[in-house]
Design an enzyme around this catalytic site. Structure first.
Site, PDB file in Angstrom:
ATOM      1  N   CYS A   1      20.604  16.359  47.954  1.00 45.75           N
ATOM      2  CA  CYS A   1      21.027  15.180  47.792  1.00 45.75           C
ATOM      3  C   CYS A   1      19.092  15.548  47.988  1.00 45.75           C
ATOM      4  O   CYS A   1      18.019  16.342  48.485  1.00 45.75           O
ATOM      5  CB  CYS A   1      20.873  14.800  49.516  1.00 45.75           C
ATOM      6  SG  CYS A   1      19.960  13.185  49.652  1.00 45.75           S
TER       7      CYS A   1
ATOM      8  N   ASP B   1      25.754  17.569  47.505  1.00 45.25           N
ATOM      9  CA  ASP B   1      26.973  16.928  47.377  1.00 45.25           C
ATOM     10  C   ASP B   1      27.681  17.556  46.305  1.00 45.25           C
ATOM     11  O   ASP B   1      27.406  18.403  45.539  1.00 45.25           O
ATOM     12  CB  ASP B   1      26.019  15.728  46.521  1.00 45.25           C
ATOM     13  CG  ASP B   1      24.951  14.964  47.884  1.00 45.25           C
ATOM     14  OD1 ASP B   1      25.792  15.218  48.510  1.00 45.25           O
ATOM     15  OD2 ASP B   1      24.095  14.172  46.945  1.00 45.25           O
TER      16      ASP B   1
END
Length: 148
Positions: free
Chosen positions: A50, A57
């Site tokens: 992120c 992620d």
């Protein structure tokens, strides 16, 4: 055979690079350019960071394409996708960049990229983007309408 096709990664010790690097992608000549196979490639272990929180992620990236003169070499694609591991970017941006990098490398008749990311805060993000040459625009529109 790898040297005949000018492939640098296939058949060699694997250097894992975890910083985005589109130069890892390699292609080889399409042995059947007169056919229109829809090829599906799936990366079940895609990760990026992120850009705001630097938290990892996770997701699955699906790539489907109809080759023209070139096809992507799968080991180079794996290493390229792994290069996103420490790359800070939103899901949508990752998927768009993957499409642009592959279109630039392959110049395919059609190409689509779909990301199915693990939800965060109860929201799942599933970006889809596609590209087509003029003769495949109708196919592109139909695929876009059928996107998940």
């Amino acid at each position: 055979m790898s040297s005949e096709l000018n492939l640098k990664l296939l058949g060699t010790k694997t250097p894992y690079i975890f910083e985005y690097n589109k130069d890892l992608l390699e292609a080889f000549p399409n042995p059947n350019p007169n056919l229109d196979p829809l090829i599906t490639l799936e990366c079940k272990e895609f990760t990026s960071l992120c850009p705001i929180t630097s938290q990892p992620d996770f997701g699955v990236v699906y790539i489907r394409y109809i080759p023209k003169d070139k096809m992507v070499e799968s080991k180079s694609l794996k290493l390229y996708l792994f290069s996103y591991r420490n790359h800070g970017s939103f899901h949508e941006s990752c998927i768009n960049t993957i499409l642009l990098d592959l279109v630039g490398l392959l110049e395919p008749k059609y190409l689509e990229v779909y990301g199915d990311f693990v939800s965060r805060g109860g929201i799942a993000i599933k970006p889809f983007v596609n590209y087509a040459i003029k003769e495949y625009q109708d196919f592109k529109e139909k695929r876009l309408l059928g996107a998940k």
